[in-house]
Each structure stands twice: as structure tokens, then as C-alpha cells.
Design a protein around this motif. Structure first.
Motif, PDB file in Angstrom:
ATOM      1  N   GLY A 214      42.219  44.231  48.453  1.00 39.81           N
ATOM      2  CA  GLY A 214      41.975  44.371  47.026  1.00 39.81           C
ATOM      3  C   GLY A 214      41.748  43.036  46.354  1.00 39.81           C
ATOM      4  N   VAL A 215      42.565  42.037  46.711  1.00 41.74           N
ATOM      5  CA  VAL A 215      42.462  40.724  46.084  1.00 41.74           C
ATOM      6  C   VAL A 215      41.256  39.951  46.610  1.00 41.74           C
ATOM      7  N   GLY A 216      41.123  39.874  47.948  1.00 37.77           N
ATOM      8  CA  GLY A 216      40.137  38.993  48.552  1.00 37.77           C
ATOM      9  C   GLY A 216      38.718  39.538  48.592  1.00 37.77           C
ATOM     10  N   ILE A 217      38.565  40.870  48.551  1.00 41.25           N
ATOM     11  CA  ILE A 217      37.227  41.456  48.643  1.00 41.25           C
ATOM     12  C   ILE A 217      36.859  42.204  47.366  1.00 41.25           C
ATOM     13  N   ILE A 218      37.714  43.133  46.946  1.00 40.80           N
ATOM     14  CA  ILE A 218      37.319  44.027  45.854  1.00 40.80           C
ATOM     15  C   ILE A 218      37.341  43.323  44.505  1.00 40.80           C
ATOM     16  N   ALA A 219      38.459  42.665  44.183  1.00 43.28           N
ATOM     17  CA  ALA A 219      38.495  41.925  42.917  1.00 43.28           C
ATOM     18  C   ALA A 219      37.439  40.827  42.908  1.00 43.28           C
TER      19      ALA A 219
ATOM     20  N   LEU B  87      34.367  40.324  40.228  1.00 46.06           N
ATOM     21  CA  LEU B  87      34.132  39.096  39.474  1.00 46.06           C
ATOM     22  C   LEU B  87      32.702  38.592  39.677  1.00 46.06           C
ATOM     23  N   SER B  88      32.118  38.909  40.830  1.00 43.41           N
ATOM     24  CA  SER B  88      30.745  38.470  41.109  1.00 43.41           C
ATOM     25  C   SER B  88      29.703  39.412  40.523  1.00 43.41           C
TER      26      SER B  88
ATOM     27  N   ALA C 117      39.681  44.265  37.806  1.00 40.02           N
ATOM     28  CA  ALA C 117      39.946  43.077  38.633  1.00 40.02           C
ATOM     29  C   ALA C 117      41.260  42.409  38.264  1.00 40.02           C
ATOM     30  N   VAL C 118      41.504  42.199  36.980  1.00 38.21           N
ATOM     31  CA  VAL C 118      42.735  41.509  36.578  1.00 38.21           C
ATOM     32  C   VAL C 118      43.983  42.287  36.989  1.00 38.21           C
TER      33      VAL C 118
ATOM     34  N   ILE D  96      47.889  47.172  40.018  1.00 41.92           N
ATOM     35  CA  ILE D  96      47.297  48.300  40.732  1.00 41.92           C
ATOM     36  C   ILE D  96      46.799  47.790  42.084  1.00 41.92           C
ATOM     37  N   THR D  97      46.487  48.714  42.990  1.00 40.22           N
ATOM     38  CA  THR D  97      45.960  48.343  44.305  1.00 40.22           C
ATOM     39  C   THR D  97      44.591  48.977  44.518  1.00 40.22           C
TER      40      THR D  97
END
Length: 391
Positions: free
Chosen positions: A95-100, A104-105, A116-117, A124-125
Motif C-alpha cells: 500500500g505504501v510503496g506501490i499504491i500510494a 501520488l504520480s 494516499a495520505v 487505512i490499508t
């Protein structure tokens, strides 16, 4: 090649080290890693939020998104320091390294702050819905369909191997929105909340899961998704896919280097043949670090080298697999036994659920599949490095 960092990077490292010395979780907490969001210890959410608030979660991000606008060399140092201490920044790494990162991109400002935040702040996950029964490495063959109806999409289809989906709040889902164009061009990306009517998640076990499942099948049956949840442009999902995997691959080689380092520490060869295999593993580890350092230097100069990332991914994942196999062979029957009863074969520190050399070997196959299979990496290398024809 200069294998040292300049004063600015070392100052960044010193600030990070001081923060970790003052705030890092205890060793007992750090090994309590979960592969999904189920039964996450309360300290893990607090830790991720603390990293976010202080700019140490994803330091390459702007401050409002958990970072401090760090350059690629500083990001590599950040990863190395966390790895050295065996500290995980997030219980929801996908979730952090790929989805968020993808939001952001490619996402709108509303999507960044709504989705994202909260992912970055551990509120959330998220899980990634890419693979399907007939579309694993060949993502462009996906058949999950999303039809535009007014101000929403209606989604039907199935995903599989969807890690953590049974605990996720939202899925970043790749769907086909135009079946009448070449397969790479008719893909779109939707954020689908998992409590949407018509979404069913079914977890299933893998060889190394034990009592904690990670993989899922996900079914969509007339699931209604607001048009506002479209990430990027309609039918331009292939760009998002490349960006998503790019976030995963940029520094992926460093994790393989760390696993090889652990193998060298834990693998105790006996006899000439085993020592020869151990030496090969040591050389592979050094080669990976040197090639990775060269790729890192090119990235710091603003040069893009997709082929180099494929070389690093292929070398690292297959070296880990080969080394794990050799260590299992050296362990003999003890390799099938829980390490608590068999010294000196101990589990990897960063993966406490891996209990024996056999399980470590079985787990190594994931590295040659996730993030682009070895076959895909060889194709990229053949075309972009060796200049061979596509045929």
C-alpha cells in the motif's frame, strides 16, 4: 567507481540515525512483523505514523506526503539503515510503496488526500489488483471488465494472488474498459473500496503461510464504482502499470542484497564442494552490490536505465533462490526441522514466519515471480541490452 557518499548524504544519514536511535521500535517489536494488516500490533500503526509525521516514511516524497524531498542516494541510505536494523517502516508495504506512490504520480489532488495520505498514515490499508487466472506476467491479457454507465463504472471479473486483499480497505484495480483496441491500450485503473457491494474476497494458503493467509482471490459481480475513482486517464492504465511496477523495482535489488547477506551469515558450509558453492554465493552478493551501486549512480545523474533494473532483479532473485537451495542441501534432514530445535540453522531475522531452510527455499521462488518474472526480465535484457529482435 567511488563507493562513498558526499557530505550532504552523510549528514542526511546522521539525522536519520539520530531519529532511529531515539524512536525505533524495540528488537522484540521489530520482529513482530505481519505480512498483511490482520492483527497488526498497535505500536506498528504508531510507528508508521511517526515516520510519516517526521518525513522518514518515504523520504523522497514532499513533506505533506511523509517525506523530505530526498534524492535517490539519500533514499538508498534510508533503506540501508532501516534494513541494517531490521526495521520495517510499514505493515502494509504494498500500500505504501506501490499504491500510494502510484496515486501520488497519477491521481487527482482529491485522490491523493482522500486515499494516499490515509494509507501513508496507517489509517487505512490497500492492496494491488493486477493478476488474474489468465493474466499473470502478461498483465495486458486481463479480462476483468469495467463498463461506463453515467457517473460510475460497473465491474465484473476476477483477480488472484492479491496479497492482503482480505484485510484491505481499498483495491487499486486494473480493468479492461475498451475491448475493441489493442490489449495494452484498453486498460484503466480504478480505486475500489472492498466494502463495495458485489466485491468478494477469498483468502487461500501458500506453502509458507502457516496460520496467516496472505494471497486472495477477488471476485467482482456488478460492482458499482464512482467515476471519480478512476486513476489517471480512461484507457491509459498501461502507463499507471509501468509506474506502479517502477516504484516497486527502483531499489528492489537492495532487498535481494540484504537477503544474500543473511544467507552468507546463516549458511555454514562443510567440505570443499560446499565451500565452493559458498564462495559463488559471496561473489554473486558482491557483484549485485557493485552493479546496483553503478545503477544508483546513473539514477542520481537523472539517467533512466530500465534494462539495468532488469539485470539486477534477475541476478538478485535467482542468486537468493540458488543460495537457499544450496543451504538446504547442506543442512540435509535438519533443513526440514524447525530451527528452534536445530542449531546453527536459524530463521531470517526479517521474516520470522520462515521456520526452516526448506521454507526459506520455497519462499525464494516468490522473488523470481513478483515484480516481473525472470522470463520477462530476460526478454527485456535480450531486447534492450543485447539488441536481439523481438521475434
Amino acid at each position: 567507481m567511488q563507493l562513498t557518499f558526499d557530505a550532504e548524504v552523510e549528514e542526511f544519514r546522521a539525522e536519520l540515525v539520530a531519529f532511529l536511535d531515539a524512536n525505533a521500535p524495540t528488537e522484540a517489536e521489530a520482529v513482530e512483523r505481519s505480512r498483511s494488516s490482520s492483527d497488526v500490533p498497535p505500536w506498528a500503526r504508531r510507528w508508521q505514523r511517526l515516520l510519516f509525521d517526521n518525513g522518514w516514511l518515504l523520504p523522497g516524497n514532499p513533506p505533506e506526503f511523509g517525506g523530505r524531498n530526498a534524492n535517490i542516494l539519500q533514499q538508498a541510505v534510508h533503506m540501508a539503515e532501516l534494513s541494517r536494523r531490521r526495521i520495517y517502516p510499514s505493515f502494509n508495504p504494498q500500500g505504501v510503496g506501490i499504491i500510494a506512490a502510484s496515486l501520488l504520480s497519477f491521481g487527482t489532488e482529491e485522490q491523493k488526500h482522500r486515499w494516499a495520505v490515509p494509507i501513508l498514515r496507517a489509517e487505512i490499508t490497500a492492496s494491488l489488483g493486477m493478476s488474474e487466472p489468465g493474466a499473470g506476467s502478461d498483465l495486458a491479457s486481463l479480462r476483468t471488465r469495467a463498463v461506463v454507465e453515467g457517473d460510475h463504472f460497473v465491474v465484473n471479473g476476477q483477480k488472484v494472488w492479491t496479497s492482503g486483499a482480505h484485510d484491505a480497505d481499498v483495491l487499486l484495480t486494473f480493468v479492461r474498459t475498451d475491448p475493441d483496441v489493442p490489449k495494452h491500450r484498453g486498460i484503466s485503473v480504478l480505486l475500489i473500496p472492498t466494502d463495495t457491494p458485489g466485491v468478494t474476497r477469498r483468502p487461500f494458503a501458500s506453502i509458507c503461510d502457516g496460520d496467516e493467509y496472505d494471497f486472495n482471490e477477488v471476485f467482482f459481480e456488478d460492482a458499482v464504482v464512482p467515476a471519480a475513482n478512476l486513476v489517471g486517464e480512461l484507457n491509459q492504465g498501461w502507463r499507471v502499470a509501468n509506474g506502479s511496477l517502477g516504484h516497486e523495482r527502483t531499489l528492489l535489488w537492495t532487498s535481494f542484497a540484504d537477503r544474500l547477506h543473511d544467507l552468507l551469515n546463516d549458511y555454514h558450509p562443510t567440505g570443499p564442494l560446499e565451500r565452493d558453492r559458498y564462495a559463488t554465493l559471496a561473489m554473486d552478493t558482491q557483484a549485485l552490490r557493485l552493479l546496483g551501486s553503478a545503477a544508483l549512480a546513473r539514477a542520481a545523474r537523472g539517467e533512466q536505465d530500465v534494462a539495468a533494473l532488469s539485470v539486477l532483479k534477475l541476478l538478485g532473485s535467482e542468486a537468493v533462490q540458488k543460495g537457499s537451495e544450496q543451504a538446504l542441501y547442506a543442512a540435509g534432514i535438519d533443513g526440514l526441522t524447525h530451527p528452534a530445535t536445530t542449531a546453527p540453522f536459524t530463521p531470517l531475522n526479517q521474516d520470522t514466519f520462515i521456520a526452516s531452510w526448506f521454507e526459506r527455499y520455497a519462499r525464494s521462488f516468490a522473488g523470481t515471480i513478483a515484480g516481473g518474472t525472470s522470463e520477462i526480465q530476460r526478454t527485456i535484457i535480450a531486447e534492450r541490452v543485447l539488441g536481439l529482435p523481438r521475434s
